[in-house]
Design an enzyme around this catalytic site. Structure first.
Site, PDB file in Angstrom:
ATOM      1  N   PHE A 158       0.993  -1.461   0.063  1.00 50.24           N
ATOM      2  CA  PHE A 158      -0.015  -0.019  -0.390  1.00 50.24           C
ATOM      3  C   PHE A 158       0.837   1.603   0.259  1.00 50.24           C
ATOM      4  O   PHE A 158       0.822   2.138   1.063  1.00 50.24           O
ATOM      5  CB  PHE A 158      -1.070   0.084   1.389  1.00 50.24           C
ATOM      6  N   GLY A 204       5.485   6.765 -12.423  1.00 47.95           N
ATOM      7  CA  GLY A 204       4.727   7.898 -11.330  1.00 47.95           C
ATOM      8  C   GLY A 204       3.454   6.535 -10.480  1.00 47.95           C
ATOM      9  O   GLY A 204       2.590   5.749 -11.352  1.00 47.95           O
ATOM     10  N   LYS A 211      10.876  -4.931 -18.182  1.00 50.27           N
ATOM     11  CA  LYS A 211       9.922  -4.698 -19.396  1.00 50.27           C
ATOM     12  C   LYS A 211       9.988  -5.638 -20.533  1.00 50.27           C
ATOM     13  O   LYS A 211       9.117  -5.627 -21.157  1.00 50.27           O
ATOM     14  CB  LYS A 211      10.716  -2.714 -19.620  1.00 50.27           C
ATOM     15  N   GLU A 248      13.095   3.441  -9.037  1.00 50.69           N
ATOM     16  CA  GLU A 248      12.789   2.292  -8.143  1.00 50.69           C
ATOM     17  C   GLU A 248      13.482   2.560  -6.453  1.00 50.69           C
ATOM     18  O   GLU A 248      14.315   3.322  -6.532  1.00 50.69           O
ATOM     19  CB  GLU A 248      13.818   1.007  -8.592  1.00 50.69           C
ATOM     20  N   ALA A 289       2.738   3.986  -2.980  1.00 51.16           N
ATOM     21  CA  ALA A 289       1.669   5.318  -4.362  1.00 51.16           C
ATOM     22  C   ALA A 289       1.278   4.967  -5.016  1.00 51.16           C
ATOM     23  O   ALA A 289       0.254   4.995  -5.291  1.00 51.16           O
ATOM     24  CB  ALA A 289       3.348   5.728  -5.081  1.00 51.16           C
ATOM     25  N   THR A 297       3.353  -4.920  -4.264  1.00 49.20           N
ATOM     26  CA  THR A 297       4.317  -4.448  -3.047  1.00 49.20           C
ATOM     27  C   THR A 297       5.926  -4.657  -4.380  1.00 49.20           C
ATOM     28  O   THR A 297       5.371  -4.041  -5.283  1.00 49.20           O
ATOM     29  CB  THR A 297       4.840  -6.254  -2.597  1.00 49.20           C
ATOM     30  N   GLY A 312      10.148  11.101  -7.442  1.00 56.87           N
ATOM     31  CA  GLY A 312       9.429   9.592  -7.267  1.00 56.87           C
ATOM     32  C   GLY A 312       9.089   8.655  -8.118  1.00 56.87           C
ATOM     33  O   GLY A 312       7.949   7.898  -8.705  1.00 56.87           O
TER      34      GLY A 312
HETATM   35  N1  HSE Z   1      11.575   3.463 -11.988  1.00 54.27           N
HETATM   36  C1  HSE Z   1      11.332   2.367 -12.819  1.00 54.27           C
HETATM   37  C2  HSE Z   1      11.259   4.154 -14.348  1.00 54.27           C
HETATM   38  C3  HSE Z   1       9.124   3.537 -12.596  1.00 54.27           C
HETATM   39  O1  HSE Z   1      11.923   5.557 -14.323  1.00 54.27           O
HETATM   40  O2  HSE Z   1      10.756   4.098 -15.781  1.00 54.27           O
HETATM   41  C4  HSE Z   1       8.517   2.287 -13.854  1.00 54.27           C
HETATM   42  O3  HSE Z   1       8.820   1.507 -14.162  1.00 54.27           O
END
Ligand code: HSE
Length: 338
Positions: free
Chosen positions: A8, A317, A225, A210, A10, A96, A207
């Site tokens: 829980f 975000g 990704k 990671e 952002a 998480t 923000g």
């Molecule tokens: N740390 C990742 C970024 C967050 O900067 O794209 C989103 O996956």
């Protein structure tokens, strides 16, 4: 639809806020009536089988730092496995923090949910990077939906573009910028002559990074990704260990300057085609649509009939990622009316 949320931070809190504020729109537009019946964070959990009050939930988290202090319905230090197993719900939202070492606790949470007959929506890249083929197989075996659109592009629907809009075409390759933090860093290093360290600290303040920012810098976040796109879009059963991965830590100001003089920018590119699955800094011409600045992400699909199809948008975000979770929940609801 009865929902359990694990994690829980952002994303989870933004999800609860959007569900609270836009409830009528979801009911009216999609017949989607979400009810959050259990939430866990790193310090405990709260459960109400009739649906938690979202105002109270958010105020409790804000005021006490944990949902365990939810009046009359919270407990400290519980194991999430028993909550996922025992609480009556249709869907687990697993949010998480990402952990690329062993995928935990997300990996166990997802497996427990699927084993106990719950659909899963996750924003956690760790379990997918390490075990995506096995998790897809488990969900298919159980005839359950497993969705993760917030893991790639946050609110920008890179996965859905390929899955839903290009079935009449054939995707032959994919490449692009999939990490906002490193794009921000490279942009600031080039335009503002700022050091990597300073630019990273700016990205962290905003923000985007990671919880362990080395995952961004070393290319692991982008690699996760690429693995997700490979498995979901191209049906290539790869894991992170199958990729060639080079991060941005060795990109020098000289390289950035030389590239600029040649009409190019150095970008951290995730790339997939018939021969390659890689993440590394590459020189991209200014005119290529993938060459976007700041925290933007951009992904190009190379297609058989339509040529290069590109989608650009913010890729990080909490609020943006929460909107992707809702996209997935609505998608699941479309198939399983709850
Ligand atoms: N740390 C990742 C970024 C967050 O900067 O794209 C989103 O996956």
């Amino acid at each position: 639809m009865r929902i359990i949320i694990t994690g829980f931070g952002a994303v989870g809190q933004n999800l609860a806020k959007i569900l609270k504020d836009e409830n009528e729109r979801f009911v009216h537009s999609y017949g989607f009536k979400p009810s959050i019946v259990a939430v866990s964070d790193s310090r405990g959990y709260c459960i109400d089988e009739n649906g938690l009050d979202l105002n109270t939930l958010l105020k409790t988290k804000e005021g006490h730092g944990t949902v365990a202090r939810y009046p009359g319905k919270g407990e400290k230090d519980a194991g999430t496995n028993s909550i996922i197993n025992e609480v009556d719900a249709e869907v687990l939202v697993e949010a998480t923090p990402t952990n690329f070492r062993d995928g935990e606790p997300g990996l166990s949470n997802i497996k427990t949910a699927l084993a106990s007959g719950k659909h899963v929506v996750t924003t956690n890249k760790g379990p997918l990077a390490l075990a995506m083929p096995a998790l897809l197989e488990l969900a298919q075996h159980k005839d359950l939906r497993f969705r993760f659109s917030g893991t790639v592009g946050a609110g920008t629907p890179f996965l859905d573009l390929a899955k839903k809009c290009l079935p009449g075409d054939s995707i032959t390759g994919v490449w692009g910028i999939l990490n906002g933090t490193t794009n921000y860093i490279l942009t600031r290093m080039e335009e503002g002559s700022v050091s990597l360290k300073k630019a990273l600290s700016e990205a962290q303040t905003k923000g985007y990074a990671e919880s362990d920012p080395s995952s961004d810098i070393e290319g692991l976040d982008t690699a996760a990704k690429v693995v997700i796109i490979a498995n979901w879009v191209l049906k290539r059963r790869v894991s992170i260990k199958d990729l060639e991965i080079v991060g941005v830590d060795n990109v020098s100001p000289e390289w950035l300057r030389k590239a600029r003089a040649n009409g190019k920018k150095v970008k951290l590119i995730g790339r997939l085609d018939e021969y390659r699955a890689s993440v590394k800094p590459e020189e991209i011409p200014f005119a290529d649509p993938v060459c976007v600045p700041g925290i933007l992400n951009a992904l190009s699909y190379s297609t058989l009939h339509s040529g290069q199809v590109t989608l650009i948008g913010p890729g990080a975000g909490g609020e943006q990622t929460a909107s992707a979770v809702i996209r997935d929940l609505v998608d699941i609801r479309g198939e399983y009316v709850a």
